[in-house]
Scaffold this active site. Structure first.
Site, PDB file in Angstrom:
ATOM      1  N   ALA A  15       0.835  -1.204   0.000  1.00 23.60           N
ATOM      2  CA  ALA A  15       0.000   0.000   0.000  1.00 23.60           C
ATOM      3  C   ALA A  15       0.865   1.248   0.000  1.00 23.60           C
ATOM      4  O   ALA A  15       1.122   1.835   1.042  1.00 23.60           O
ATOM      5  CB  ALA A  15      -0.920  -0.015   1.210  1.00 23.60           C
ATOM      6  N   CYS A  16       1.361   1.624  -1.146  1.00 25.76           N
ATOM      7  CA  CYS A  16       2.360   2.685  -1.255  1.00 25.76           C
ATOM      8  C   CYS A  16       1.740   4.018  -1.686  1.00 25.76           C
ATOM      9  O   CYS A  16       0.578   4.091  -2.049  1.00 25.76           O
ATOM     10  CB  CYS A  16       3.425   2.271  -2.263  1.00 25.76           C
ATOM     11  N   THR A  17       2.559   5.065  -1.635  1.00 26.78           N
ATOM     12  CA  THR A  17       2.199   6.375  -2.182  1.00 26.78           C
ATOM     13  C   THR A  17       3.387   6.882  -2.988  1.00 26.78           C
ATOM     14  O   THR A  17       4.527   6.817  -2.523  1.00 26.78           O
ATOM     15  CB  THR A  17       1.862   7.379  -1.076  1.00 26.78           C
ATOM     16  N   ASN A  36       6.813   5.789  -0.965  1.00 20.30           N
ATOM     17  CA  ASN A  36       6.844   5.045   0.292  1.00 20.30           C
ATOM     18  C   ASN A  36       6.564   3.582  -0.011  1.00 20.30           C
ATOM     19  O   ASN A  36       5.562   3.269  -0.669  1.00 20.30           O
ATOM     20  CB  ASN A  36       5.773   5.544   1.262  1.00 20.30           C
ATOM     21  N   GLU A 108       3.791   0.865  -7.303  1.00 21.12           N
ATOM     22  CA  GLU A 108       2.602   1.426  -6.674  1.00 21.12           C
ATOM     23  C   GLU A 108       1.461   0.449  -6.949  1.00 21.12           C
ATOM     24  O   GLU A 108       0.932   0.377  -8.063  1.00 21.12           O
ATOM     25  CB  GLU A 108       2.287   2.799  -7.290  1.00 21.12           C
TER      26      GLU A 108
END
Length: 483
Positions: A15-17, A36, A108
């Site tokens: 679960a990235c940004t 992230n 992502e």
């Protein structure tokens, strides 16, 4: 190809940004990509530099994760990477810069809708996140080449996940999205703009005639038309709306992060955090620097009712998923500068652990080794591991946030200023030729010095916090000194 039920359950999403910035949108003309890596709250990352390798015969990559396999070229270029502490479940090298100054960040994680997946399911043994950097970054000389190489792999072998992948060189940034088992699109980020992405397929309208700024899988238009997948009333090819999802989960989990990034970088535009119409591309209200990217990646809805650390509203503070959270394993900002020589144009800024509680440490991509502490660390706490040193400080701050937050913030500011000053000095020395010996050795020494400084400062912070925390026990009791 597997069925739709297998496809949906197969995809194990992190679960990235992500953030991408064009060269005319940045203060010094740098192209930036950053992300992230969010997956597990206690799952160490290492950092390494893979040397250039030349083999006499073609190599073969085989994934320990899902069996994905493909041949590789005989020459693999040098590149930096941040693999996981164990390769039992795959490499997950995630991010790096190669010897030609090309940066890549993968991935992502995203979701494709059931209509699309029923027509082109994900492939159980296709390429997935854990393999992408390993089979692409050592074999490309430009960001565009990266898009084309990965896109061809997806088309030929299939993808096991829906994902977004970031590429950059010193001239341009690209974002590639995989929307089904074999179909993908990519868009070049305009030089004067940026993009923030958060676990959604984000690319919007595709201009198929503009191959300078858009690249796609072969036959994607025919695939959509043949399977009647386009919901547009006017025939517009909007990749997000054709391949992506528009659900309540998106509005709670994903779009608020994009909203906050755009709110910070383009405050002149007012938007709804739950809007499903937030644009993929935005122009900033000011030119952006490293601090802007690190702020976004370390953010948790500061100065809004949604901040889980400072909001007074018990419902709103937990309403949306923040950008920085406990499950962040590492955060990276990959900077490419066109005004510098090949060996020094790339800087791999790496923050281990929770972004909001860590600090971005610069590592020159032209270096050939890393600090020993970046090479160790397993799932259980180890005091000599760089990951655990940064993670420990964050855990101590969490326990007494109101009391310790300022001390952490002051150290982050001190180190950031020091790191930027050091980078300027190294760049000046290289430009003037004022260094002894081999350039790669010089960059290695200077990079390890900065990694060492960050580690020692955070160890000192932890020592201070532990000492202070001894007087904060619930068993504490104020006793009259005369008793």
């Amino acid at each position: 190809m597997g069925g739709i039920l297998m496809t949906i359950t197969k995809q194990s999403l992190s679960a990235c940004t992500s953030i991408l910035v064009g060269k005319k949108a940045s203060l010094d003309g740098s192209v930036y990509i950053g992300r992230n890596e969010d997956a597990k709250s206690a799952w160490p990352k290492h950092m390494c530099v893979h040397p250039r390798q030349e083999f006499t015969s073609e190599q073969v990559f085989t994934s320990k994760d899902n069996g994905f396999s493909m041949p590789l070229p005989k020459v693999a270029y040098k590149y930096t990477a941040t693999p996981e502490w164990t390769d039992e479940f795959g490499l997950f090298e995630e991010d790096g810069i190669n010897e030609f100054g090309v940066a890549m960040s993968a991935t992502e994680s995203a979701y494709a809708n059931s209509e699309v997946l029923s027509c082109d399911p994900l492939v159980a043994n296709g390429i997935g996140e854990e393999a992408m950097v390993t089979v692409v970054l050592p074999y490309i000389k430009t960001a565009r080449e990266g898009v084309l190489r990965l896109g061809q792999i997806v088309s030929d072998y299939g993808a096991s996940e829906a994902n977004g992948i970031l590429f950059a060189d010193d001239q341009e940034a690209w974002y590639l999205e995989i929307g089904s088992g074999h179909h993908w699109v990519a868009q070049r980020i305009p030089d004067d703009a940026y993009a923030v992405v958060a676990n959604q397929l984000a690319i919007e309208e595709i201009d198929f005639a503009d191959t300078k700024n858009f690249l796609t899988s072969a036959g994607i238009q025919a695939f959509v038309e043949a399977n009647q997948l386009n919901p547009s009333l006017d025939g517009t090819f909007n990749f997000r709306k054709i391949f992506g999802t528009q659900t309540l989960s998106d509005q709670i989990y994903s779009t608020p992060r994009v909203w906050y990034g755009q709110k910070y970088l383009t405050p002149s535009v007012e938007q709804d955090p739950m809007s499903l119409e937030l644009p993929f591309i935005r122009k900033p209200d000011r030119k952006l620097g490293l601090d802007d990217l690190s702020y976004v990646l370390g953010s948790h809805y500061q100065n809004t009712p949604y901040d889980p650390l400072n909001s007074k509203d018990p419902l709103l503070k937990k309403k949306f998923r923040p950008i920085s959270l406990a499950k962040t394993q590492e955060s990276h900002i990959l900077q490419l500068r066109s005004d510098l020589s090949q060996d020094i144009k790339g800087i791999h800024w790496l923050a281990l652990g929770v972004t909001a509680q860590s600090v971005f440490v610069p590592f020159f991509a032209g270096a050939n080794d890393v600090h020993p502490a970046y090479k160790v660390g397993k799932a259980t706490y180890e005091p000599d591991s760089a990951y655990w040193i940064y993670k420990q400080a964050g855990i101590l701050v969490d326990a007494h946030y109101q009391a310790f937050a300022k001390e952490l913030s002051d150290l982050q500011t001190e180190l950031t200023v020091g790191f930027k000053t050091a980078v300027r000095k190294v760049v000046a020395a290289v430009k003037a030729g004022e260094f002894d010996g081999d350039l790669a050795d010089f960059l290695t020494t200077e990079s390890i010095k900065l990694q060492d400084l960050g580690l020692k400062k955070y160890q000192a912070l932890s020592a201070s916090l532990i000492t202070q925390a001894t007087d904060m026990s619930p068993l504490n009791f104020k006793t009259d000194a005369n008793l």
